[in-house]
Design a protein around this motif. Structure first.
Motif, PDB file in Angstrom:
ATOM      1  N   LEU A  55       0.522  -1.793   1.905  1.00  0.00           N
ATOM      2  CA  LEU A  55      -0.600  -1.198   1.190  1.00  0.00           C
ATOM      3  C   LEU A  55      -0.797  -2.042  -0.058  1.00  0.00           C
ATOM      4  CD1 LEU A  55      -2.684   0.952   0.344  1.00  0.00           C
ATOM      5  CD2 LEU A  55      -0.765   2.331  -0.509  1.00  0.00           C
ATOM      6  N   LYS A  84      -3.423  -2.055   4.706  1.00  0.00           N
ATOM      7  CA  LYS A  84      -4.390  -1.207   4.015  1.00  0.00           C
ATOM      8  C   LYS A  84      -4.642  -1.814   2.635  1.00  0.00           C
ATOM      9  CE  LYS A  84      -4.719   1.562   7.411  1.00  0.00           C
ATOM     10  NZ  LYS A  84      -5.932   1.495   8.250  1.00  0.00           N
ATOM     11  N   LEU A 106      -9.587   0.049   2.493  1.00  0.00           N
ATOM     12  CA  LEU A 106      -9.392   1.493   2.602  1.00  0.00           C
ATOM     13  C   LEU A 106     -10.151   2.232   1.513  1.00  0.00           C
ATOM     14  CD1 LEU A 106      -7.815   4.006   3.701  1.00  0.00           C
ATOM     15  CD2 LEU A 106      -5.999   3.407   2.077  1.00  0.00           C
ATOM     16  N   ASP A 125      -4.436   7.453  -1.494  1.00  0.00           N
ATOM     17  CA  ASP A 125      -4.383   6.236  -0.677  1.00  0.00           C
ATOM     18  C   ASP A 125      -2.965   5.966  -0.176  1.00  0.00           C
ATOM     19  OD1 ASP A 125      -7.095   5.802  -0.977  1.00  0.00           O
ATOM     20  OD2 ASP A 125      -6.853   4.505  -2.730  1.00  0.00           O
ATOM     21  N   SER A 129      -2.002   5.936   3.807  1.00  0.00           N
ATOM     22  CA  SER A 129      -1.351   4.750   4.364  1.00  0.00           C
ATOM     23  C   SER A 129      -0.002   5.094   4.974  1.00  0.00           C
ATOM     24  CB  SER A 129      -1.175   3.687   3.275  1.00  0.00           C
ATOM     25  OG  SER A 129      -2.425   3.273   2.779  1.00  0.00           O
ATOM     26  N   GLN A 130       0.730   6.004   4.331  1.00  0.00           N
ATOM     27  CA  GLN A 130       2.010   6.442   4.873  1.00  0.00           C
ATOM     28  C   GLN A 130       1.815   7.150   6.208  1.00  0.00           C
ATOM     29  OE1 GLN A 130       4.968   5.781   3.944  1.00  0.00           O
ATOM     30  NE2 GLN A 130       6.274   7.273   4.942  1.00  0.00           N
ATOM     31  N   TYR A 132      -0.670   6.624   8.314  1.00  0.00           N
ATOM     32  CA  TYR A 132      -1.014   5.583   9.285  1.00  0.00           C
ATOM     33  C   TYR A 132       0.238   4.829   9.726  1.00  0.00           C
ATOM     34  CZ  TYR A 132      -3.051   1.391  11.313  1.00  0.00           C
ATOM     35  OH  TYR A 132      -3.358   0.364  12.163  1.00  0.00           O
ATOM     36  N   TYR A 133       1.088   4.505   8.773  1.00  0.00           N
ATOM     37  CA  TYR A 133       2.334   3.794   9.072  1.00  0.00           C
ATOM     38  C   TYR A 133       3.205   4.612  10.017  1.00  0.00           C
ATOM     39  CZ  TYR A 133       7.119   2.166   8.129  1.00  0.00           C
ATOM     40  OH  TYR A 133       8.415   1.746   8.246  1.00  0.00           O
TER      41      TYR A 133
END
Length: 244
Positions: A55, A84, A106, A125, A129-130, A132-133
């Motif tokens: 990120l 991201k 993003l 954000d 992102s976490q 998505y990860y």
């Protein structure tokens, strides 16, 4: 695969504030995240690792170059397609340039906003992102993902040899791979459904078919890499024989 945050900002005071928000978000949510705090283009390239999921909070203007952040974002997107990217900037007019170069950020965070709004957007954000990860670990078949407590871990599927359960530790799955042996909460049924290359050899074991060396059909013993071996149940023997 490691989740990392890169913070690129040449203003020391602003960078310290953003870092405080990031650290608080990591602590409150108990995330496993590494943070690289950077103040110029050279230090960014020295710190960058394309082996990690990232990120990126990028200031667009670095040391007088108003397109420095865009150039770095373009490099990141080409090197790490799943990254991201968030621009933290006063240059809203450069948004079209990011579209033109297919950076697909993003988020945009304007420095003119008040501190509370900036802090909320940074925290959101990180959370997105976490998420998505975490999902990417469990959705990619070439990655084996597992969870211990609130933390997510993964290993390349090519390193996994087998997973199994034991009566002495119900509700836990044991993992054997090239790089580690460990256990985590889970069950074999869900893993068998999720990963096509894991096959059931008895009621308590799944093996990675890509790590099988040979099968002794008479003894019903499956020989795996790294000198591992496991018994094959009578019910599963015919299926295993067809595969090997």
């Amino acid at each position: 695969m490691m989740f990392s945050i890169y913070l690129l900002e040449d203003d020391e005071q602003q960078r310290a504030y953003y870092r405080e928000i990031i650290d608080n978000s990591i602590m409150i949510n108990n995330y496993t995240i590494e943070v690289a705090e950077l103040n110029d283009v050279e230090s960014f390239y020295n710190a960058f690792s394309k082996e990690q999921f990232g990120l990126f909070f990028l200031d667009m203007e670095i040391n007088g170059d108003i397109k420095a952040g865009v150039k770095i974002a373009e490099f990141v997107r080409n090197s790490m397609p799943d990254a991201k990217i968030v621009f933290v900037t006063t240059h809203e007019e450069l948004a079209f340039l990011t579209l033109e170069r297919k950076i697909s950020p993003l988020d945009y965070i304007l420095k003119d906003n008040d501190k509370e709004e900036i802090g909320n957007k940074i925290s959101k954000d990180i959370s997105l992102s976490q998420e998505y990860y975490r999902n990417s670990i469990y959705e990619k078949e070439n990655i084996f993902g597992y969870k211990i407590g609130s933390k997510y871990f993964s290993i390349p599927m090519k390193e996994l040899i087998r997973v199994y359960t034991e009566k002495e530790s119900p509700g836990r799955v044991h993992l054997e791979s090239d790089s580690r042996e460990m256990s985590f909460p889970g069950n074999l049924n869900s893993l068998e459904d999720k990963y096509n290359n894991l096959i059931r050899v008895d009621k308590s074991s799944l093996v990675n078919i890509d790590r099988v060396s040979s099968y002794d059909v008479h003894k019903r013993i499956l020989y795996l890499d790294n000198d591992y071996q496991c018994d094959v149940s009578y019910r599963k023997s015919a299926k295993v024989s067809r595969l090997f």
